[in-house]
Write an enzyme that holds these catalytic residues in place. Structure first.
Site, PDB file in Angstrom:
ATOM      1  N   ARG A  84       0.822  -1.209   0.000  1.00  0.00           N
ATOM      2  CA  ARG A  84       0.000   0.000   0.000  1.00  0.00           C
ATOM      3  C   ARG A  84       0.858   1.262   0.000  1.00  0.00           C
ATOM      4  O   ARG A  84       0.432   2.332  -0.429  1.00  0.00           O
ATOM      5  CB  ARG A  84      -0.940  -0.008   1.206  1.00  0.00           C
ATOM      6  CG  ARG A  84      -2.094   0.966   1.074  1.00  0.00           C
ATOM      7  CD  ARG A  84      -3.147   0.764   2.146  1.00  0.00           C
ATOM      8  NE  ARG A  84      -2.648   1.047   3.459  1.00  0.00           N
ATOM      9  CZ  ARG A  84      -2.879   0.285   4.536  1.00  0.00           C
ATOM     10  NH1 ARG A  84      -3.592  -0.800   4.440  1.00  0.00           N
ATOM     11  NH2 ARG A  84      -2.381   0.621   5.703  1.00  0.00           N
ATOM     12  N   TYR A 137     -12.697  23.457  -9.493  1.00  0.00           N
ATOM     13  CA  TYR A 137     -13.312  22.298 -10.152  1.00  0.00           C
ATOM     14  C   TYR A 137     -14.553  21.895  -9.357  1.00  0.00           C
ATOM     15  O   TYR A 137     -14.481  21.723  -8.135  1.00  0.00           O
ATOM     16  CB  TYR A 137     -12.261  21.191 -10.181  1.00  0.00           C
ATOM     17  CG  TYR A 137     -12.714  19.852 -10.705  1.00  0.00           C
ATOM     18  CD1 TYR A 137     -13.065  19.685 -12.043  1.00  0.00           C
ATOM     19  CD2 TYR A 137     -12.743  18.736  -9.875  1.00  0.00           C
ATOM     20  CE1 TYR A 137     -13.453  18.440 -12.524  1.00  0.00           C
ATOM     21  CE2 TYR A 137     -13.124  17.487 -10.343  1.00  0.00           C
ATOM     22  CZ  TYR A 137     -13.480  17.347 -11.669  1.00  0.00           C
ATOM     23  OH  TYR A 137     -13.856  16.116 -12.138  1.00  0.00           O
ATOM     24  N   LYS A 234      -5.547  13.530 -16.913  1.00  0.00           N
ATOM     25  CA  LYS A 234      -5.605  14.430 -18.055  1.00  0.00           C
ATOM     26  C   LYS A 234      -4.317  14.320 -18.888  1.00  0.00           C
ATOM     27  O   LYS A 234      -4.123  13.332 -19.548  1.00  0.00           O
ATOM     28  CB  LYS A 234      -5.873  15.858 -17.569  1.00  0.00           C
ATOM     29  CG  LYS A 234      -7.061  15.953 -16.580  1.00  0.00           C
ATOM     30  CD  LYS A 234      -8.408  15.675 -17.238  1.00  0.00           C
ATOM     31  CE  LYS A 234      -9.539  15.388 -16.261  1.00  0.00           C
ATOM     32  NZ  LYS A 234      -9.870  16.451 -15.333  1.00  0.00           N
TER      33      LYS A 234
HETATM   34  C1  LIG Z   1     -10.646  16.238 -14.089  1.00  0.00           C
HETATM   35  C2  LIG Z   1     -10.198  17.180 -13.047  1.00  0.00           C
HETATM   36  C3  LIG Z   1     -10.061  16.767 -11.718  1.00  0.00           C
HETATM   37  C4  LIG Z   1     -10.451  15.381 -11.267  1.00  0.00           C
HETATM   38  O1  LIG Z   1      -9.725  14.358 -11.877  1.00  0.00           O
HETATM   39  P1  LIG Z   1     -10.338  12.872 -11.955  1.00  0.00           P
HETATM   40  O2  LIG Z   1      -9.140  12.034 -12.249  1.00  0.00           O
HETATM   41  O3  LIG Z   1     -11.357  12.887 -13.036  1.00  0.00           O
HETATM   42  O4  LIG Z   1     -10.932  12.570 -10.615  1.00  0.00           O
HETATM   43  C5  LIG Z   1      -9.592  17.674 -10.808  1.00  0.00           C
HETATM   44  N1  LIG Z   1      -9.276  18.941 -11.168  1.00  0.00           N
HETATM   45  C6  LIG Z   1      -9.399  19.367 -12.425  1.00  0.00           C
HETATM   46  C7  LIG Z   1      -9.029  20.767 -12.765  1.00  0.00           C
HETATM   47  C8  LIG Z   1      -9.874  18.513 -13.407  1.00  0.00           C
HETATM   48  O5  LIG Z   1     -10.028  18.956 -14.654  1.00  0.00           O
END
Ligand SMILES: *Cc1c(COP(=O)(O)O)cnc(C)c1O
Length: 418
Positions: A84, A137, A234
């Site tokens: 972990r 967000y 992303k």
């Molecule tokens: C997509 C996103 C998140 C969350 O990411 P996930 O992996 O989808 O949980 C957080 N902050 C921003 C600015 C995002 O665009």
């Protein structure tokens, strides 16, 4: 050299172990970031010459004798010898992020959102005051309103354009100032150094969601941020095939972040981490194309009669442009357009005739996306001056000429459906 794998020692793992970057050990001068991103978190010698750090699946990490077992247990974490707390795959990725971003150390989380929420949780207790940008967000904001408040944390939102005036909101019990720049829907750029200066006067920690700029285009720790958070989902993963978060912290914030993450049992699966490491290798190259195509498409869209405004900080016309130019090293491919008032039939004609842009959440992959934002996001500390619908665009890696043609065609269909 006989097989490295046959020796138990190089594979032993503790949370503090680093997979050294082969280059940083020998190089007298730091290499260009484009070079670092290729070599960071890789040590082929440890893995029979394999270019990529392999996927390690594991919970139990066995010791051969009592001495080794006792030596592996750490003062601050007697359970350190356990999957972990990371495998060589985990540490390779975390070390690579630290190399690129410049923090003290980093930790993975199972999603970008969990990276945001658990970073905040590590720092706050009942009675603390948390300042959060009004442009955060959405799900991060919801977490603050729903969970933090329920736990007795005093959450207050602030205008993303507040800058140094945040001094009027900072209190002796302000523990966290949460920033996100630019906001991922309407792209307000925040004056992070000015905000950090005021936050630090009361000992608060500045936590930043740095997903838009990535570790390459905004250097969090050089601008006063203490904890830099990424939805690796992303641009780091870059291929829309994994969810992952990663957070790096400076020396002051690191022990608190680490403790909090471990207390909550935060970790991530090895396949997703592997995909992030693999995606990261091409991130510098991909981002240059996202940046360039993004500007070209944004300029093109500005000329469309049905576009009221383009919200993109890298355009000189954008209100956040000066700050962006001062603090950022580049731009990603995510921005928003504001349309003239059009009805739903016209909007449907637009979206339905797009061939290269899918309608979808998330962004940062190689594919182009367009997302209708039909109603204003919650704002309580700043004015929502936008006209709806907005369309958020992620410019992918297709030919920008094809993307322009696709958008141009969709706008003509929209005009004829008015
Ligand atoms: C997509 C996103 C998140 C969350 O990411 P996930 O992996 O989808 O949980 C957080 N902050 C921003 C600015 C995002 O665009």
């Amino acid at each position: 050299m006989s097989s490295v794998i046959s020796s138990p020692l190089p594979l032993k793992l503790t949370p503090s172990e680093n997979i050294a970057c082969g280059l940083s050990r020998s190089a007298a001068e730091p290499h260009h970031i484009d070079t670092q991103i290729i070599h960071a978190g890789r040590d082929p010698e440890r893995f029979s010459g394999m270019v990529n750090t392999p996927v390690f699946r594991g919970s139990t990490i066995m010791a051969n004798n009592l001495d080794d077992w006792e030596a592996g247990r750490q003062v601050d974490n007697p359970m350190a010898m356990y999957g972990r707390f990371g495998t060589p795959t985990t540490r390779a990725f975390e070390q690579a992020i630290v190399t690129l971003e410049g923090g003290h150390d980093a930790l993975v989380f199972p999603s970008g959102l969990s990276a945001c929420t658990h970073s905040i949780m590590a720092f706050v207790k009942s009675g603390d005051h948390v300042l959060m940008t009004d442009s955060a967000y959405g799900p991060t904001r919801t977490f603050a309103e729903r969970v933090l408040r329920r736990m007795g944390v005093d959450v207050e939102f602030f205008d993303p354009l507040i800058g140094g005036e945040i001094r009027t909101l900072v209190r002796p019990n302000t523990r966290v100032v949460f920033v996100e720049s630019p906001g991922s829907w309407t792209f307000e750029v925040q004056d992070i150094p000015a905000i950090a200066e005021e936050a630090h006067k009361v000992g608060a920690f500045v936590l930043m969601d740095n997903t838009w700029a990535t570790p390459l285009y905004f250097k969090s720790f050089e601008h006063g941020v203490d904890v830099s958070i990424h939805a690796a989902t992303k641009y780091i993963v870059g291929h829309s095939d994994a969810l992952l978060g990663v957070v790096s912290a400076n020396q002051r914030a690191w022990p608190i972040l680490k403790q909090g993450a471990h207390d909550f049992g935060q970790t991530a699966g090895p396949d997703d981490i592997y995909l992030a490491l693999r995606g990261m290798r091409s991130m510098a190259v991909r981002l240059r194309q996202h940046w360039d195509s993004g500007i070209q498409l944004a300029e093109y869209l500005r000329t469309q009669p049905l576009v009221e405004r383009v919200l993109h900080p890298a355009l000189p016309s954008d209100p956040g442009h000066q700050l962006w130019k001062r603090d950022f090293l580049g731009s990603s491919g995510l921005f928003t357009i504001e349309l003239k008032p059009v009805g739903r039939p016209a909007l449907a004609a637009f979206f339905d005739s797009l061939e290269l842009f899918g309608i979808g959440l998330s962004w940062g992959g190689y594919e182009s996306l367009a997302l209708p934002i039909d109603k204003p996001p919650t704002r309580t500390a700043s004015k929502n001056t936008y006209q709806y619908p907005l369309v958020r665009i992620h410019v992918g890696l297709e030919s920008v000429d094809d993307l322009k043609s696709d958008m141009g065609r969709a706008f003509r269909r929209m005009e004829s459906a008015l």
